[in-house]
Design an enzyme around this catalytic site. Structure first.
Site, PDB file in Angstrom:
ATOM      1  N   LYS A  58      39.291  27.686  63.673  1.00 40.37           N
ATOM      2  CA  LYS A  58      38.913  26.268  63.543  1.00 40.37           C
ATOM      3  C   LYS A  58      38.184  26.023  62.229  1.00 40.37           C
ATOM      4  CE  LYS A  58      35.051  24.574  65.522  1.00 40.37           C
ATOM      5  NZ  LYS A  58      34.245  23.812  64.552  1.00 40.37           N
ATOM      6  N   ASN A  59      37.245  26.896  61.903  1.00 43.12           N
ATOM      7  CA  ASN A  59      36.424  26.636  60.719  1.00 43.12           C
ATOM      8  C   ASN A  59      37.164  26.890  59.414  1.00 43.12           C
ATOM      9  OD1 ASN A  59      34.423  25.871  62.409  1.00 43.12           O
ATOM     10  ND2 ASN A  59      33.087  27.635  62.068  1.00 43.12           N
ATOM     11  N   ARG A 109      31.685  15.908  63.000  1.00 36.18           N
ATOM     12  CA  ARG A 109      30.695  15.919  61.937  1.00 36.18           C
ATOM     13  C   ARG A 109      31.172  16.681  60.699  1.00 36.18           C
ATOM     14  NH1 ARG A 109      27.457  18.424  59.139  1.00 36.18           N
ATOM     15  NH2 ARG A 109      25.474  17.547  58.487  1.00 36.18           N
ATOM     16  N   CYS A 123      23.410  15.971  65.015  1.00 35.57           N
ATOM     17  CA  CYS A 123      24.412  16.298  66.019  1.00 35.57           C
ATOM     18  C   CYS A 123      23.778  17.157  67.078  1.00 35.57           C
ATOM     19  CB  CYS A 123      25.604  17.003  65.394  1.00 35.57           C
ATOM     20  SG  CYS A 123      25.222  18.669  64.998  1.00 35.57           S
ATOM     21  N   ARG A 128      21.241  18.853  60.809  1.00 37.41           N
ATOM     22  CA  ARG A 128      22.348  19.110  59.880  1.00 37.41           C
ATOM     23  C   ARG A 128      22.367  18.145  58.694  1.00 37.41           C
ATOM     24  NH1 ARG A 128      27.422  21.077  63.552  1.00 37.41           N
ATOM     25  NH2 ARG A 128      27.878  22.439  61.843  1.00 37.41           N
ATOM     26  N   PRO A 129      21.342  18.207  57.835  1.00 39.39           N
ATOM     27  CA  PRO A 129      21.340  17.352  56.652  1.00 39.39           C
ATOM     28  C   PRO A 129      22.485  17.719  55.704  1.00 39.39           C
ATOM     29  CG  PRO A 129      19.552  18.958  56.550  1.00 39.39           C
ATOM     30  CD  PRO A 129      20.218  19.135  57.886  1.00 39.39           C
ATOM     31  N   ILE A 130      22.800  16.812  54.767  1.00 40.38           N
ATOM     32  CA  ILE A 130      23.877  17.127  53.807  1.00 40.38           C
ATOM     33  C   ILE A 130      23.342  17.103  52.372  1.00 40.38           C
ATOM     34  CG2 ILE A 130      25.832  16.468  55.262  1.00 40.38           C
ATOM     35  CD1 ILE A 130      25.906  13.827  53.602  1.00 40.38           C
ATOM     36  N   ASP A 131      22.035  17.341  52.231  1.00 37.48           N
ATOM     37  CA  ASP A 131      21.443  17.309  50.887  1.00 37.48           C
ATOM     38  C   ASP A 131      22.122  18.304  49.933  1.00 37.48           C
ATOM     39  OD1 ASP A 131      20.228  19.099  52.773  1.00 37.48           O
ATOM     40  OD2 ASP A 131      18.726  19.617  51.277  1.00 37.48           O
ATOM     41  N   LEU A 132      22.503  19.479  50.433  1.00 33.80           N
ATOM     42  CA  LEU A 132      23.110  20.478  49.549  1.00 33.80           C
ATOM     43  C   LEU A 132      24.524  20.042  49.122  1.00 33.80           C
ATOM     44  CD1 LEU A 132      21.951  23.705  51.446  1.00 33.80           C
ATOM     45  CD2 LEU A 132      20.943  22.689  49.400  1.00 33.80           C
ATOM     46  N   ASP A 179      27.316  31.086  65.526  1.00 37.21           N
ATOM     47  CA  ASP A 179      28.285  30.580  66.505  1.00 37.21           C
ATOM     48  C   ASP A 179      28.504  31.549  67.673  1.00 37.21           C
ATOM     49  OD1 ASP A 179      28.573  28.315  65.030  1.00 37.21           O
ATOM     50  OD2 ASP A 179      30.519  28.818  64.183  1.00 37.21           O
ATOM     51  N   ILE A 220      19.614  29.929  61.985  1.00 35.16           N
ATOM     52  CA  ILE A 220      20.442  29.006  61.192  1.00 35.16           C
ATOM     53  C   ILE A 220      20.226  27.550  61.603  1.00 35.16           C
ATOM     54  CG2 ILE A 220      22.793  28.480  60.403  1.00 35.16           C
ATOM     55  CD1 ILE A 220      21.861  31.262  59.526  1.00 35.16           C
ATOM     56  N   ARG A 278      36.897  21.257  71.507  1.00 36.41           N
ATOM     57  CA  ARG A 278      36.878  21.193  70.043  1.00 36.41           C
ATOM     58  C   ARG A 278      37.195  22.556  69.411  1.00 36.41           C
ATOM     59  NH1 ARG A 278      31.556  19.804  68.032  1.00 36.41           N
ATOM     60  NH2 ARG A 278      32.664  20.556  66.220  1.00 36.41           N
TER      61      ARG A 278
HETATM   62  C1  UD1 Z   1      29.587  25.805  59.475  1.00 35.60           C
HETATM   63  C2  UD1 Z   1      30.454  25.988  60.686  1.00 35.60           C
HETATM   64  C3  UD1 Z   1      29.608  26.178  61.935  1.00 35.60           C
HETATM   65  C4  UD1 Z   1      28.633  27.324  61.717  1.00 35.60           C
HETATM   66  C5  UD1 Z   1      27.840  27.123  60.442  1.00 35.60           C
HETATM   67  C6  UD1 Z   1      26.956  28.302  60.085  1.00 35.60           C
HETATM   68  C7  UD1 Z   1      32.404  24.668  60.174  1.00 35.60           C
HETATM   69  C8  UD1 Z   1      33.243  23.487  60.504  1.00 35.60           C
HETATM   70  N1  UD1 Z   1      31.290  24.800  60.864  1.00 35.60           N
HETATM   71  O1  UD1 Z   1      28.818  24.618  59.675  1.00 35.60           O
HETATM   72  O2  UD1 Z   1      30.483  26.486  63.013  1.00 35.60           O
HETATM   73  O3  UD1 Z   1      27.742  27.342  62.810  1.00 35.60           O
HETATM   74  O4  UD1 Z   1      28.736  26.939  59.340  1.00 35.60           O
HETATM   75  O5  UD1 Z   1      27.690  29.463  60.026  1.00 35.60           O
HETATM   76  O6  UD1 Z   1      32.767  25.496  59.356  1.00 35.60           O
HETATM   77  N2  UD1 Z   1      21.894  22.694  55.680  1.00 35.60           N
HETATM   78  C9  UD1 Z   1      21.010  21.929  54.968  1.00 35.60           C
HETATM   79  N3  UD1 Z   1      21.509  21.055  54.045  1.00 35.60           N
HETATM   80  C10 UD1 Z   1      22.844  20.941  53.795  1.00 35.60           C
HETATM   81  C11 UD1 Z   1      23.742  21.740  54.526  1.00 35.60           C
HETATM   82  C12 UD1 Z   1      23.238  22.615  55.478  1.00 35.60           C
HETATM   83  O7  UD1 Z   1      19.801  21.994  55.162  1.00 35.60           O
HETATM   84  O8  UD1 Z   1      23.230  20.134  52.939  1.00 35.60           O
HETATM   85  C13 UD1 Z   1      21.376  23.607  56.725  1.00 35.60           C
HETATM   86  C14 UD1 Z   1      21.875  23.216  58.120  1.00 35.60           C
HETATM   87  O9  UD1 Z   1      21.069  22.199  58.680  1.00 35.60           O
HETATM   88  C15 UD1 Z   1      21.763  24.515  58.857  1.00 35.60           C
HETATM   89  C16 UD1 Z   1      22.099  25.558  57.786  1.00 35.60           C
HETATM   90  O10 UD1 Z   1      21.918  24.898  56.523  1.00 35.60           O
HETATM   91  O11 UD1 Z   1      20.451  24.697  59.305  1.00 35.60           O
HETATM   92  C17 UD1 Z   1      23.510  26.101  57.870  1.00 35.60           C
HETATM   93  O12 UD1 Z   1      24.430  25.041  57.775  1.00 35.60           O
HETATM   94  P1  UD1 Z   1      25.865  25.197  57.116  1.00 35.60           P
HETATM   95  O13 UD1 Z   1      26.076  26.599  56.652  1.00 35.60           O
HETATM   96  O14 UD1 Z   1      26.058  24.103  56.141  1.00 35.60           O
HETATM   97  O15 UD1 Z   1      26.800  24.947  58.360  1.00 35.60           O
HETATM   98  P2  UD1 Z   1      28.036  23.971  58.461  1.00 35.60           P
HETATM   99  O16 UD1 Z   1      28.867  24.071  57.233  1.00 35.60           O
HETATM  100  O17 UD1 Z   1      27.590  22.620  58.914  1.00 35.60           O
END
Ligand code: UD1
Length: 429
Positions: free
Chosen positions: A22-23, A92, A116, A121-125, A306, A328, A398
């Site tokens: 899926k990922n 998401r 979620c 799950r912020p998207i700042d990065l 996961d 995480i 999902r």
């Molecule tokens: C992906 C996977 C999810 C898995 C996760 C970690 C998909 C569709 N989903 O999610 O199944 O659990 O990797 O292996 O591939 N973070 C920030 N800012 C950001 C982005 C992330 O602070 O801009 C934080 C998140 O809140 C979290 C951590 O970084 O605490 C890891 O998130 P991330 O690696 O981005 O996971 P996803 O890509 O959302």
């Protein structure tokens, strides 16, 4: 709404072929938006998340045909750059379209994905990496309006955390940018390698995928190609645990044991005999599992977050006490109160759970809090005495293709039923 009804105590044994990841499929399908022509993607799992991704591609103007596990995407004439709010809310992780849309259209409008079921799950990065490449990002009443005022230009992107999604977005936006992009502290997950393998087959110039520094030399265009998605390592882990918690004997085909290097030793620590032959993993479980001392989630190649919830279900019925640390996501213990309803003995403090194994769990009515938490409840139901009803299974749909059919094929007593809507169920997600 649907629910799973499980009569526990059946031994899981037999062989299964594991679905595509899926990922991996989500970012690869998003990447096809960058390609001028017809991409052919094999081994796509049939999941609600795959369907949501296909809907987004169609909404952006791509023509998409699905033939079994193969999805054919023609993006030649696609001109869309906006993902409507309802499609964003369905999944998401659709935020991974941001890099692809910007890469092709030089502008994008998406709604903020928001929190979620497993955390904020912020998207700042993600946004930081877009800005580094020259994208102007404006947040406007819950919408993210992005455009490229001058040109998309390669740059250095240094992540403070190796986010999977942000690394994927940085790759997708930089692959056709002008010049070279260097991504430092990149995520190393196998799904990142799969995305880069696909893009490189299309003519991209990406090196270092799977390492902490990824270099992307921008190219003018991406040409269509055929690609097969890697197998799903989390689904593999889930079926192995189904064997482990029921004293079973399972063989999983179409796996990649290398992707499970942090997982398989823990199953051995629990007393299971794990053997690997090419792409097949076989697990033979003892009558009672040993405790696993410590499970600590980390970015790949560490133990995957996961797989944390499924392993918590295992720890519930092991002999002795184990500690689980979730590093995480901040809210990824929502399955624990449900496991306690089934007789588990678990104490939590912040990101740490201490699980004291009990001899048996008992069937109960439980609510799936999220995708992997839901899978953990199914695993608990397989080992429990009596009948377990797992509600809110839209989350499980999902990520697990034909879950009931596959579990039934290896000896589980599980069925999907329809039940009246229940207001008490939290539908957040
Ligand atoms: C992906 C996977 C999810 C898995 C996760 C970690 C998909 C569709 N989903 O999610 O199944 O659990 O990797 O292996 O591939 N973070 C920030 N800012 C950001 C982005 C992330 O602070 O801009 C934080 C998140 O809140 C979290 C951590 O970084 O605490 C890891 O998130 P991330 O690696 O981005 O996971 P996803 O890509 O959302």
């Amino acid at each position: 709404m649907s629910a799973f009804v499980i009569n526990g105590g059946r031994r899981i044994s037999g062989s299964l072929r594991v679905q595509g990841s899926k990922n991996s499929v989500l970012p690869i399908l998003a990447a096809t938006f960058l390609v001028c022509g017809k991409s052919i993607i094999h081994n796509c799992p049939t999941l609600s998340d795959t369907n949501s991704t296909i809907k987004i591609l169609k909404n952006l103007g791509c023509s998409v045909i699905r033939e079994g596990s193969t999805v054919i995407i023609d993006s030649s004439t696609a001109q869309g750059y906006e993902i409507p709010d309802d499609l964003m809310r369905e999944m998401r992780s659709s935020v991974v379209f941001l890099g692809a849309i910007i890469g092709r259209m030089k502008k994008a409008v998406i709604s903020s994905p928001g929190g979620c079921e497993i955390g904020l799950r912020p998207i700042d990065l993600h946004l930081y990496s877009m800005r580094q490449l020259g994208v102007n990002v404006n947040e406007d009443y819950g919408k993210l309006v992005c455009n490229v005022p001058e040109k998309l230009e390669g740059n250095r992107i240094t992540f403070s955390f190796p986010s999977v999604g942000a690394t994927e977005n940085a790759i997708l936006a930089s692959v056709t940018a002008k010049g070279t992009t260097v991504i430092v502290n990149a995520a190393r997950e196998p799904e990142i390698i799969d995305l880069c393998d696909f893009l490189n087959k299309c003519g991209a110039k990406i090196s270092g995928a799977g390492e902490t520094v990824i270099t992307v030399e921008g190219v003018e265009v991406l040409r269509p190609c055929e690609h097969s998605v890697i197998c799903d390592r989390i689904v593999t882990a889930t079926y192995l645990i189904a064997g482990a918690v029921t004293g079973g004997d399972v063989s999983l085909e179409n796996t990649n044991p290398v992707h499970l290097q942090a997982v398989l030793p823990l199953l051995e620590e629990a007393g299971c005999k794990v053997s690997v032959r090419c792409k097949t993993i076989r697990l033979k479980a003892p009558l009672r599992l040993n405790r696993i001392d410590k499970i600590i989630t980390q970015p790949y190649p560490g133990f995957p977050t996961d797989a944390q919830a499924p392993f918590t279900a295992l720890a519930c019925v092991a002999k002795g006490t184990g500690v689980i640390v979730e590093n995480i996501f901040e809210s990824r213990f929502k399955h624990i109160p449900e496991l306690i309803r089934m007789g588990a003995s678990i104490k939590t403090e912040g990101r740490v759970a201490v699980v004291e194994g009990v001899e048996r769990l008992y069937g109960a009515e439980v609510v799936s809090p999220d995708l992997r938490g839901g899978a953990a409840l199914v695993l608990a139901g397989l080992t429990a005495t009596g009948t377990t009803v797992v509600k809110n299974i839209k989350f499980i749909d999902r990520g697990y293709e034909d879950f009931v059919e596959k579990l039934t094929a290896i000896g589980a007593d599980i069925e999907r039923i329809n039940i009246p809507d229940d207001d008490s169920v939290n539908n957040v997600g």
